[in-house]
Design a protein around this motif. Structure first.
Motif, PDB file in Angstrom:
ATOM      1  N   LYS A 146      37.777  47.099 -87.569  1.00  0.00           N
ATOM      2  CA  LYS A 146      38.281  47.095 -88.952  1.00  0.00           C
ATOM      3  C   LYS A 146      39.548  46.256 -89.024  1.00  0.00           C
ATOM      4  CE  LYS A 146      37.432  51.949 -89.257  1.00  0.00           C
ATOM      5  NZ  LYS A 146      36.384  52.688 -89.711  1.00  0.00           N
ATOM      6  N   TRP A 147      39.712  45.604 -90.136  1.00  0.00           N
ATOM      7  CA  TRP A 147      40.955  44.900 -90.433  1.00  0.00           C
ATOM      8  C   TRP A 147      41.500  45.486 -91.721  1.00  0.00           C
ATOM      9  CZ3 TRP A 147      41.110  38.878 -89.718  1.00  0.00           C
ATOM     10  CH2 TRP A 147      41.007  38.585 -88.347  1.00  0.00           C
ATOM     11  N   ILE A 148      42.794  45.744 -91.739  1.00  0.00           N
ATOM     12  CA  ILE A 148      43.383  46.332 -92.940  1.00  0.00           C
ATOM     13  C   ILE A 148      44.434  45.382 -93.493  1.00  0.00           C
ATOM     14  CG2 ILE A 148      44.783  48.249 -93.782  1.00  0.00           C
ATOM     15  CD1 ILE A 148      43.243  49.806 -91.450  1.00  0.00           C
ATOM     16  N   LEU A 149      44.328  45.124 -94.766  1.00  0.00           N
ATOM     17  CA  LEU A 149      45.289  44.228 -95.398  1.00  0.00           C
ATOM     18  C   LEU A 149      45.931  44.950 -96.572  1.00  0.00           C
ATOM     19  CD1 LEU A 149      42.523  42.409 -94.627  1.00  0.00           C
ATOM     20  CD2 LEU A 149      44.130  40.636 -95.240  1.00  0.00           C
ATOM     21  N   HIS A 150      47.164  44.547 -96.857  1.00  0.00           N
ATOM     22  CA  HIS A 150      47.839  45.200 -97.975  1.00  0.00           C
ATOM     23  C   HIS A 150      48.123  44.162 -99.068  1.00  0.00           C
ATOM     24  CE1 HIS A 150      51.062  43.697 -95.369  1.00  0.00           C
ATOM     25  NE2 HIS A 150      51.720  43.493 -96.494  1.00  0.00           N
ATOM     26  N   ILE A 193      48.212  49.014-102.740  1.00  0.00           N
ATOM     27  CA  ILE A 193      46.762  48.823-102.624  1.00  0.00           C
ATOM     28  C   ILE A 193      46.484  48.206-101.265  1.00  0.00           C
ATOM     29  CG2 ILE A 193      44.742  47.682-103.591  1.00  0.00           C
ATOM     30  CD1 ILE A 193      46.220  47.494-106.224  1.00  0.00           C
ATOM     31  N   LEU A 194      45.479  48.756-100.620  1.00  0.00           N
ATOM     32  CA  LEU A 194      45.064  48.186 -99.344  1.00  0.00           C
ATOM     33  C   LEU A 194      43.580  47.891 -99.414  1.00  0.00           C
ATOM     34  CD1 LEU A 194      46.563  50.940 -97.007  1.00  0.00           C
ATOM     35  CD2 LEU A 194      47.642  48.792 -97.544  1.00  0.00           C
ATOM     36  N   ILE A 195      43.135  46.934 -98.625  1.00  0.00           N
ATOM     37  CA  ILE A 195      41.700  46.820 -98.414  1.00  0.00           C
ATOM     38  C   ILE A 195      41.427  46.858 -96.929  1.00  0.00           C
ATOM     39  CG2 ILE A 195      40.979  45.605-100.495  1.00  0.00           C
ATOM     40  CD1 ILE A 195      40.900  43.082 -98.706  1.00  0.00           C
ATOM     41  N   GLU A 196      40.269  47.401 -96.616  1.00  0.00           N
ATOM     42  CA  GLU A 196      39.851  47.495 -95.228  1.00  0.00           C
ATOM     43  C   GLU A 196      38.528  46.753 -95.106  1.00  0.00           C
ATOM     44  OE1 GLU A 196      39.876  51.544 -93.252  1.00  0.00           O
ATOM     45  OE2 GLU A 196      37.801  50.942 -92.974  1.00  0.00           O
ATOM     46  N   ILE A 197      38.429  45.877 -94.125  1.00  0.00           N
ATOM     47  CA  ILE A 197      37.190  45.131 -93.890  1.00  0.00           C
ATOM     48  C   ILE A 197      36.631  45.581 -92.550  1.00  0.00           C
ATOM     49  CG2 ILE A 197      36.167  42.858 -93.690  1.00  0.00           C
ATOM     50  CD1 ILE A 197      38.633  41.723 -94.975  1.00  0.00           C
ATOM     51  N   GLU A 198      35.340  45.802 -92.505  1.00  0.00           N
ATOM     52  CA  GLU A 198      34.732  46.298 -91.280  1.00  0.00           C
ATOM     53  C   GLU A 198      33.475  45.485 -90.981  1.00  0.00           C
ATOM     54  OE1 GLU A 198      34.167  50.435 -91.744  1.00  0.00           O
ATOM     55  OE2 GLU A 198      33.222  50.703 -89.794  1.00  0.00           O
ATOM     56  N   TYR A 199      33.289  45.109 -89.708  1.00  0.00           N
ATOM     57  CA  TYR A 199      32.056  44.428 -89.323  1.00  0.00           C
ATOM     58  C   TYR A 199      31.299  45.347 -88.384  1.00  0.00           C
ATOM     59  CZ  TYR A 199      28.813  40.751 -88.000  1.00  0.00           C
ATOM     60  OH  TYR A 199      27.669  40.004 -87.804  1.00  0.00           O
ATOM     61  N   LEU A 200      30.147  45.819 -88.845  1.00  0.00           N
ATOM     62  CA  LEU A 200      29.472  46.898 -88.142  1.00  0.00           C
ATOM     63  C   LEU A 200      28.889  46.567 -86.775  1.00  0.00           C
ATOM     64  CD1 LEU A 200      27.765  48.476 -91.237  1.00  0.00           C
ATOM     65  CD2 LEU A 200      29.738  49.315 -90.021  1.00  0.00           C
ATOM     66  N   PRO A 201      28.327  45.386 -86.560  1.00  0.00           N
ATOM     67  CA  PRO A 201      27.679  45.197 -85.249  1.00  0.00           C
ATOM     68  C   PRO A 201      28.628  45.132 -84.065  1.00  0.00           C
ATOM     69  CG  PRO A 201      26.764  43.668 -86.839  1.00  0.00           C
ATOM     70  CD  PRO A 201      27.946  44.300 -87.484  1.00  0.00           C
ATOM     71  N   LEU A 202      29.928  44.876 -84.299  1.00  0.00           N
ATOM     72  CA  LEU A 202      30.782  44.624 -83.143  1.00  0.00           C
ATOM     73  C   LEU A 202      31.840  45.689 -82.963  1.00  0.00           C
ATOM     74  CD1 LEU A 202      31.332  40.794 -83.434  1.00  0.00           C
ATOM     75  CD2 LEU A 202      29.936  42.002 -81.799  1.00  0.00           C
ATOM     76  N   THR A 231      47.842  40.401 -97.638  1.00  0.00           N
ATOM     77  CA  THR A 231      48.357  39.892 -96.370  1.00  0.00           C
ATOM     78  C   THR A 231      48.003  40.879 -95.268  1.00  0.00           C
ATOM     79  OG1 THR A 231      50.427  40.821 -97.128  1.00  0.00           O
ATOM     80  CG2 THR A 231      50.298  38.430 -96.968  1.00  0.00           C
ATOM     81  N   GLN A 232      47.905  40.319 -94.099  1.00  0.00           N
ATOM     82  CA  GLN A 232      47.601  41.174 -92.956  1.00  0.00           C
ATOM     83  C   GLN A 232      48.826  41.259 -92.082  1.00  0.00           C
ATOM     84  OE1 GLN A 232      44.946  39.637 -90.069  1.00  0.00           O
ATOM     85  NE2 GLN A 232      44.296  41.660 -89.383  1.00  0.00           N
ATOM     86  N   THR A 233      49.166  42.488 -91.704  1.00  0.00           N
ATOM     87  CA  THR A 233      50.262  42.664 -90.750  1.00  0.00           C
ATOM     88  C   THR A 233      49.670  42.637 -89.363  1.00  0.00           C
ATOM     89  OG1 THR A 233      50.728  44.442 -92.267  1.00  0.00           O
ATOM     90  CG2 THR A 233      52.385  43.956 -90.618  1.00  0.00           C
ATOM     91  N   GLU A 234      50.282  41.874 -88.511  1.00  0.00           N
ATOM     92  CA  GLU A 234      49.811  41.807 -87.133  1.00  0.00           C
ATOM     93  C   GLU A 234      50.025  43.177 -86.484  1.00  0.00           C
ATOM     94  OE1 GLU A 234      48.215  39.358 -85.396  1.00  0.00           O
ATOM     95  OE2 GLU A 234      48.077  41.026 -83.978  1.00  0.00           O
ATOM     96  N   PRO A 235      48.965  43.827 -86.060  1.00  0.00           N
ATOM     97  CA  PRO A 235      49.141  45.202 -85.584  1.00  0.00           C
ATOM     98  C   PRO A 235      49.651  45.345 -84.153  1.00  0.00           C
ATOM     99  CG  PRO A 235      46.818  44.647 -85.686  1.00  0.00           C
ATOM    100  CD  PRO A 235      47.549  43.438 -86.119  1.00  0.00           C
ATOM    101  N   HIS A 236      49.615  44.273 -83.365  1.00  0.00           N
ATOM    102  CA  HIS A 236      50.151  44.345 -82.010  1.00  0.00           C
ATOM    103  C   HIS A 236      49.554  45.484 -81.203  1.00  0.00           C
ATOM    104  CE1 HIS A 236      53.056  41.329 -83.007  1.00  0.00           C
ATOM    105  NE2 HIS A 236      53.462  42.037 -84.034  1.00  0.00           N
ATOM    106  N   PHE A 237      48.235  45.478 -81.113  1.00  0.00           N
ATOM    107  CA  PHE A 237      47.580  46.560 -80.383  1.00  0.00           C
ATOM    108  C   PHE A 237      47.982  46.593 -78.925  1.00  0.00           C
ATOM    109  CE2 PHE A 237      45.311  47.976 -83.807  1.00  0.00           C
ATOM    110  CZ  PHE A 237      44.463  47.045 -84.368  1.00  0.00           C
ATOM    111  N   ALA A 238      48.191  45.417 -78.358  1.00  0.00           N
ATOM    112  CA  ALA A 238      48.482  45.373 -76.927  1.00  0.00           C
ATOM    113  C   ALA A 238      49.785  46.095 -76.620  1.00  0.00           C
ATOM    114  CB  ALA A 238      48.544  43.924 -76.462  1.00  0.00           C
ATOM    115  N   ILE A 274      47.092  52.842 -86.357  1.00  0.00           N
ATOM    116  CA  ILE A 274      48.207  51.891 -86.205  1.00  0.00           C
ATOM    117  C   ILE A 274      48.219  50.894 -87.350  1.00  0.00           C
ATOM    118  CG2 ILE A 274      49.046  49.992 -84.785  1.00  0.00           C
ATOM    119  CD1 ILE A 274      48.154  51.537 -82.381  1.00  0.00           C
ATOM    120  N   GLN A 275      47.032  50.428 -87.734  1.00  0.00           N
ATOM    121  CA  GLN A 275      46.989  49.439 -88.817  1.00  0.00           C
ATOM    122  C   GLN A 275      47.491  50.031 -90.120  1.00  0.00           C
ATOM    123  OE1 GLN A 275      43.996  46.344 -89.171  1.00  0.00           O
ATOM    124  NE2 GLN A 275      42.790  47.462 -87.669  1.00  0.00           N
ATOM    125  N   TYR A 276      47.118  51.265 -90.398  1.00  0.00           N
ATOM    126  CA  TYR A 276      47.583  51.882 -91.635  1.00  0.00           C
ATOM    127  C   TYR A 276      49.079  52.085 -91.617  1.00  0.00           C
ATOM    128  CZ  TYR A 276      43.154  52.528 -93.934  1.00  0.00           C
ATOM    129  OH  TYR A 276      41.974  52.280 -94.585  1.00  0.00           O
TER     130      TYR A 276
END
Lengths: 219, 414
Positions: free
Chosen positions: A4-8, A140-149, A180-187, A202-204
């Motif tokens: 998922k990608w979350i943008l605000h 307002i946020l939107i969340e984008i999700e790509y199911l196969p991956l 805009t997307q905030t870089e979530p810095h998962f690493a 973390i993204q939220y």
């Protein structure tokens, strides 16, 4: 779990976030790529503050201690300390413990209320941020999700291109603002490449922090 | 009542000898299973009849008692009835006991799974047991018949191969021959020898694994795959090749031990984080694929098999297209259809990263559904044995120049 990608939504300077913009965005999604409404979604975010008798030593305690609950994980609760890049996935019974311990009090609670749309192998959510007790729209946020991956790296090119297509569609509406997307810095949180609910939390948290920051800048 | 109490206790055992078929004890082990089964079935039928008699006898005893109790003036008649029935009952019970002993000796009634199947427990109601045993025996007969047929067929084909080598079998790969060849295969051979080597399943799989890095190939018997399909999600560590299915003969490439190549019916190819492909071979152990299907790496369930369909649109489209490609390979690349198919599948490694060769974009809307899909088409006619071998030898393995097309872009290209 799927990526998922979350943008605000960042309104252009001078404009506000209101329910009209929300409905415009929802309309955009609904007419986008044969979307089908798929259900509602909810999450909560709580800011905690240490419960101290002596208020003079607050600096030892984390200032950005958050708790997040997600609809897709009803038995879990996520704690995040953004400053130290710590995330903890706990059982939802931790809330009773916190209640009993009374070491932290809830300062601000926010609700994320979303509507989910399905479009082929993609899913989108349009999420509004409202405070717990009130109805006013804070963001307002939107969340984008790509199911196969499930691999964040592998999904990156696909998600980027989807975002491009989405932005094109949005630009036709000429709304005062953009996503805009905030870089979530998962690493930095030491999370693996496989997407999990911890990544979502973390993204939220990151998106919300951005929202607060931009709101503070505006007024 | 007082008349009954005066009577001496009726005799314990009867004079009727237990019915005993001549070959019951000890000799049955030497007979062929069908005869054993037939005898056992007979004896069970007999046991059923005896049990039925016992039930009727019990009814009569009760009736006699009832009559004696309600109308004492009937004199000794009910008593005679009772005595007669009692004697009959004891006889029947004795018969049943000895019959049971016979069955036990012939191995049917033992709890030790003489023929490898569990016997049903004895019910308090005697009739149920006979029926359940009959069913069990029929099942055992069926199972043993299948086993015997399989052994007979194997013996026949072995002998045929030995004495009539000029008759082309072509179907099953001889286990010893494949092992011999596996031991002597080198990595570089001239194309003619290589194409003949590629007739053997382990060689095909080994060479593909070598030529395409980052790929995992596993092989299964058909039933083992069904077991695995439902638990794919739990084995999330894709590095572990060890699965705890006792008795499954998996062909481990790299450790060519005594594995049953001729039983391999399902090939699973996994490109980590990208896709999983299930290929079915028919007949088992050959290099003739007959079905192929693509799935997301996280998909698991009983629908994940070579004729199943993914829940994701992108993989559904690829599976459809793969059916066409498969037919092409089977028709045009007869000798190396599996090899070409596997290489063609490997060209999909770039599914989520390579843009379309026509429109240079990664996502495009499908005409029918308007959903955004990556380029799902990769031309299969470019994959022939000679072409694959030449491309492998002339360049490094990491670059892949197979063009990719969106569904919509492709028809215009053609």
């Amino acid at each position: 779990m799927t990526v998922k990608w979350i943008l605000h939504w960042t309104p252009t300077p001078g404009s506000v976030v209101n329910s009209q913009i929300l409905s415009e965005i929802s309309q955009c999604v609904e007419s986008f790529v044969n979307a089908v409404k798929d259900g509602r979604w909810k999450a909560t975010l709580t800011f905690y503050r240490p419960n101290l008798r002596d208020q003079s030593i607050p600096s030892e305690f984390p200032r950005d201690f958050l708790g997040i609950s997600l609809l897709e994980q009803p038995n879990k609760y996520y704690f995040i300390i953004r400053g130290n890049k710590i995330i903890l996935e706990a059982d939802s019974t931790i809330l009773t413990i916190m209640e009993k311990l009374q070491s932290y009090k809830s300062k601000v609670a926010l609700n994320f209320e979303g509507v989910q749309y399905k479009m082929g192998d993609f899913q989108m959510k349009v999420v509004k941020v409202v405070p717990n007790q009130a109805e006013s729209l804070r963001g307002i946020l939107i969340e984008i999700e790509y199911l196969p991956l499930s691999s964040i790296e592998k999904a990156k090119p696909i998600m980027e291109e989807f975002l491009e297509v989405w932005r094109e569609v949005m630009s036709k509406k000429s709304l005062p603002g953009h996503f805009t997307q905030t870089e979530p810095h998962f690493a930095e949180y030491k999370l693996p490449d496989n997407y999990t609910s911890q990544h979502t939390a973390i993204q939220y948290a990151a998106a919300l922090a951005q929202l607060i920051q931009s709101a503070q800048l505006r007024g | 009542m007082q008349q009954q109490s005066q009577q001496a206790p009726p005799p314990h055992s009867t004079s009727t000898p237990p019915p005993a078929p001549p070959s019951s004890t000890g000799g049955s082990a030497a007979e062929a299973p069908p005869k054993q089964v037939a005898l056992a079935m007979d004896k069970l039928g007999e046991a059923e009849r005896i049990i039925a008699d016992i039930r009727i006898g019990a009814d009569r005893v009760l009736e006699a008692l009832f009559v004696a109790a309600s109308e004492p003036r009937h004199g000794t008649k009910p008593l005679q009835l009772f005595l007669k029935e009692d004697a009959c009952m004891r006889r029947y019970l004795q018969d049943l006991r000895s019959l049971g002993k016979e069955l036990e000796e012939s191995g049917v009634r033992s709890r030790k799974d003489f023929w490898g199947l569990h016997m049903p427990l004895v019910c308090p109601d005697g009739t149920m047991v006979g029926y359940a045993w009959k069913r069990q025996l029929a099942g055992q007969a069926g199972a043993s018949a299948v086993d015997r047929t399989r052994l007979a067929l194997k013996a026949f084909t072995d002998q045929k191969r030995r004495f009539f080598p000029h008759l082309d079998c072509g179907l099953e790969t001889n286990e010893s021959a494949s092992k011999k060849r596996c031991g002597s295969v080198e990595s570089t051979l001239d194309p003619k020898e290589e194409s003949s080597i590629l007739k053997m399943l382990p060689d095909v799989l080994k060479s593909v694994e070598k030529e395409v890095p980052n790929l995992k190939i596993l092989t299964f018997e058909r039933l083992d795959w069904l077991k695995r399909a439902s638990t794919l999600n739990s084995s999330t560590n894709e590095n572990s090749v060890d699965h705890s299915y006792p008795g499954s003969n998996k062909l481990r490439l790299g450790s060519l031990g005594t594995v049953a190549t001729e039983k391999v019916a399902v090939i699973e190819m996994l490109v980590p984080s990208t896709f999983r492909v299930v290929i079915s071979l028919h007949p088992a152990g050959s290099t003739d694929p007959d079905a192929v299907a693509f799935f997301a790496p996280e998909e698991s369930g009983s629908y994940v098999h070579a004729r199943g369909f993914s829940v994701h649109h992108v993989f559904r489209h690829i599976t459809d297209y793969a059916a066409t490609a498969l037919q092409y390979f089977l028709g045009n690349q007869v000798e190396s259809s599996l090899y070409c198919l596997l290489h063609w599948i490997c060209s999909y490694q770039t599914l989520f990263s390579r843009p379309c060769s026509k429109c240079s974009r990664l996502l495009a809307a499908d005409k029918q559904s308007a959903f955004l899909l990556p380029p799902v088409l990769r031309p299969y006619w470019q994959f022939s044995l000679s072409k694959i071998l030449s491309t492998i030898s002339t360049k490094d393995h990491t670059s892949d120049i197979t063009p990719a097309y969106h569904l919509g872009c492709f028809s215009e290209e053609l």
